[in-house]
Write a protein that holds these residues in place. Structure first.
Motif, PDB file in Angstrom:
ATOM      1  N   ILE A   8       0.841  -1.204   0.000  1.00 44.41           N
ATOM      2  CA  ILE A   8       0.000   0.000   0.000  1.00 44.41           C
ATOM      3  C   ILE A   8       0.876   1.253   0.000  1.00 44.41           C
ATOM      4  CG2 ILE A   8      -1.579   1.360   1.426  1.00 44.41           C
ATOM      5  CD1 ILE A   8      -2.927  -1.292   2.214  1.00 44.41           C
ATOM      6  N   MET A   9       1.914   1.271   0.812  1.00 47.14           N
ATOM      7  CA  MET A   9       2.799   2.439   0.848  1.00 47.14           C
ATOM      8  C   MET A   9       3.496   2.641  -0.488  1.00 47.14           C
ATOM      9  SD  MET A   9       2.267   3.856   3.687  1.00 47.14           S
ATOM     10  CE  MET A   9       3.356   5.192   3.203  1.00 47.14           C
ATOM     11  N   ARG A  10       3.902   1.551  -1.129  1.00 45.04           N
ATOM     12  CA  ARG A  10       4.549   1.669  -2.434  1.00 45.04           C
ATOM     13  C   ARG A  10       3.576   2.243  -3.466  1.00 45.04           C
ATOM     14  NH1 ARG A  10       6.772  -2.878  -2.427  1.00 45.04           N
ATOM     15  NH2 ARG A  10       5.133  -4.111  -3.429  1.00 45.04           N
ATOM     16  N   ASN A  11       2.343   1.772  -3.445  1.00 47.64           N
ATOM     17  CA  ASN A  11       1.341   2.286  -4.390  1.00 47.64           C
ATOM     18  C   ASN A  11       1.038   3.759  -4.143  1.00 47.64           C
ATOM     19  OD1 ASN A  11       1.055  -0.182  -5.691  1.00 47.64           O
ATOM     20  ND2 ASN A  11      -0.608  -0.869  -4.360  1.00 47.64           N
ATOM     21  N   ILE A  12       0.960   4.140  -2.874  1.00 51.45           N
ATOM     22  CA  ILE A  12       0.702   5.542  -2.540  1.00 51.45           C
ATOM     23  C   ILE A  12       1.848   6.420  -3.028  1.00 51.45           C
ATOM     24  CG2 ILE A  12       0.540   7.173  -0.611  1.00 51.45           C
ATOM     25  CD1 ILE A  12      -1.062   5.016   0.901  1.00 51.45           C
ATOM     26  N   ASP A  13       3.073   5.999  -2.750  1.00 50.43           N
ATOM     27  CA  ASP A  13       4.240   6.784  -3.187  1.00 50.43           C
ATOM     28  C   ASP A  13       4.271   6.922  -4.708  1.00 50.43           C
ATOM     29  OD1 ASP A  13       5.108   7.136  -0.605  1.00 50.43           O
ATOM     30  OD2 ASP A  13       6.596   5.534  -0.657  1.00 50.43           O
ATOM     31  N   ASN A  14       4.049   5.809  -5.417  1.00 49.23           N
ATOM     32  CA  ASN A  14       4.075   5.852  -6.886  1.00 49.23           C
ATOM     33  C   ASN A  14       2.983   6.768  -7.435  1.00 49.23           C
ATOM     34  OD1 ASN A  14       6.232   4.093  -7.005  1.00 49.23           O
ATOM     35  ND2 ASN A  14       4.971   2.263  -7.276  1.00 49.23           N
ATOM     36  N   PRO A  23       7.184  15.656  -6.625  1.00 52.23           N
ATOM     37  CA  PRO A  23       8.527  15.076  -6.768  1.00 52.23           C
ATOM     38  C   PRO A  23       8.896  14.246  -5.541  1.00 52.23           C
ATOM     39  CG  PRO A  23       8.529  17.401  -7.380  1.00 52.23           C
ATOM     40  CD  PRO A  23       7.198  17.122  -6.741  1.00 52.23           C
ATOM     41  N   GLY A  24       9.504  13.107  -5.788  1.00 57.88           N
ATOM     42  CA  GLY A  24       9.911  12.248  -4.681  1.00 57.88           C
ATOM     43  C   GLY A  24      10.860  12.950  -3.730  1.00 57.88           C
TER      44      GLY A  24
END
Length: 499
Positions: A8-14, A23-24
């Motif tokens: 979930i965190m990876r999807n949110i960040d992406n 921007p990251g």
């Protein structure tokens, strides 16, 4: 507070970076500033910051920059080399180099010795090696670095999760940092809920790093951990014109010879949490004993079958199971209540134990059913081992709720309340409460709130929170806390949250 897995965190960040065009490096900078806010800069002046090539390392490099600018003594280490370094991590790495901060590469035993000396002389070690994305066991130089940090550091702050920590399960991935504080971002990580993880995470702080709700809500899985605000905003204020009939008719079916305490505590749990009218239905041989103890509740014998059936029909909620004994009488009453009641039912203790290998009985219902098993009772209901349930509590509770169309309150450390669609975690309570009768008290509380008009799910999570909160508050002055202590203090705590 919302809960998330690594995925979930990876999807949110992406989504933030690719769709919302945040921007990251902005998210990284926000994360670093929040870590700085959790470092006691009045107390500490020297820091060892240990990074790797991923975005967690980038957070660490950014933290190092801010500490350097604040004139703190900073020693920075890069473990495993630059090859494959993420773009945002490299940006912060390059900035550090350009402003004159030395970054020591840790690739071999000689470098390890330099790292050991640094963490020994520094007041704080900041762990920025691995973040939430780690899914493999820690090996090689990383394993050695983590051991060095654990064995030699004075105070450890982990960024997002301790390195070597499985974000989803809380398990050690071979080796893991043992932090004093973990500063995690945006959402509470699912792995933090597992037994024993506090030995790895220390105190957990969740910081907002500017991720918009639109991104969180798109991927969040309806899993929450409660806080005081959630309880205050859901406690009903009593109408000045209301009377006892407005606060529910609660039927408690409980007790047997030798187990009068369970029936008493459950009934008092309903009375003391504000129920209007409470009746205890118990076995004839213990009725006189309980009648003399219960001054606010009424009693009826199980043998008065017509009256029992009448009460089942008239009651707003029925709590059944505490101290009843695992026998045919209990099974018969559980079947009768489930098949004939059109109102909510709360099933606990022996009411659950008699359903071993008979879980299909739960499906023969006309009403909402809420079950409150501890690990042993859940093992009997599912046929799974206690150890397996302990490691997979969230998934097992949700699956059981979905398959049987019930609400599950799986008791224990970070109790889980779920209907299979929404899951709420209760963070209150502690080991001072580890004594008989606590579950009976909670069952009475839940039934009471349902009788007062709360939806079963809400009644369960409010009761669990306040029950645990009572225990925590009392344990500040008491070595151990009994169910009777909870009963005594419960109305005061309800009043506190109702204000």
């Amino acid at each position: 507070m919302k809960i998330a897995t690594a995925e979930i965190m990876r999807n949110i960040d992406n989504y933030c970076i690719n769709e919302l065009k945040i921007p990251g490096i902005v998210l990284m900078e926000n994360a670093a500033l929040k870590v700085i806010n959790n470092l006691d800069l009045n107390k500490f002046s020297s820091f060892s910051i240990v990074c790797a090539k991923g975005n967690n390392g980038g957070d660490g490099f950014a933290v190092a920059r801010h500490l350097h600018i604040l004139n703190k003594k900073v020693e920075v280490f890069l473990v495993g080399g630059k090859s494959g370094m993420t773009s945002d991590c490299k940006t912060n790495y390059d900035i550090l180099k350009k402003i004159g901060v030395n970054i020591v590469k840790v690739d071999n035993i000689e470098d390890i010795n330099e790292l050991r000396d640094s963490v020994q002389r520094s007041e704080v070690t900041v762990d920025a090696i691995f973040g939430t994305g780690l899914s493999r066991n820690v090996e090689g130089i990383f394993d050695s670095v983590i051991s060095i940090i654990n064995e030699n550091s004075n105070h450890v702050v982990a960024i997002d999760v301790p390195s070597g920590f499985d974000t989803n399960t809380g398990k050690l991935l071979g080796n893991c940092i043992r932090a004093n504080i973990t500063v995690s971002f945006q959402l509470y990580k699912q792995g933090f809920l597992s037994y024993g993880t506090d030995e790895l995470t220390g105190n957990i702080v969740i910081e907002d790093i500017g991720i918009p709700d639109i991104a969180v809500n798109k991927f969040h899985n309806n899993e929450f951990i409660m806080d005081e605000h959630m309880i205050r905003s859901n406690i009903k204020i009593r109408d000045r014109y209301s009377y006892k009939g407005d606060y529910g008719r609660i039927l408690v079916v409980a007790g047997s010879k030798g187990y009068t305490g369970a029936a008493y505590i459950c009934t008092q749990g309903a009375v003391r949490s504000g129920a209007g009218l409470v009746t205890l239905c118990c076995r004839e041989e213990i009725q006189s004993t309980l009648s003399s103890k219960l001054t606010e509740a009424m009693t009826i014998s199980i043998s008065e079958k017509m009256k029992v059936q009448e009460l089942i029909g008239k009651s707003d909620v029925i709590a059944i199971g505490p101290g009843m004994g695992k026998d045919e009488t209990t099974l018969s009453l559980v079947k009768q209540v489930i098949s004939s009641s059109e109102k909510s039912i709360v099933i606990d203790a022996d009411g659950l134990n008699v359903l071993e290998d008979r879980v299909d009985i739960l499906k023969d219902k006309k009403c909402n059913i809420l079950i409150t098993p501890h690990l042993g009772e859940m093992a009997r209901l599912t046929g799974l081992s206690i150890d397996y349930i302990k490691e997979n509590r969230l998934e097992i509770a949700k699956k059981f709720a979905q398959e049987n169309d019930v609400i599950v309150l799986l008791k224990g450390y970070n109790s889980i309340i779920t209907d299979g669609k929404i899951t709420v975690i209760n963070p209150t309570g502690n080991s001072a409460m580890a004594s008989g009768g606590m579950g009976d008290c909670l069952t009475g509380m839940i039934a009471s709130l349902i009788g007062q008009g709360y939806k079963p799910m809400k009644a369960a999570y409010i009761s669990a929170f306040i029950h645990g909160y009572c225990g925590e508050e009392l344990s500040k002055k008491m070595f151990c806390v009994s169910a009777s202590d909870i009963l005594e203090n419960m109305p005061v705590v309800f009043k506190k949250f109702a204000n």
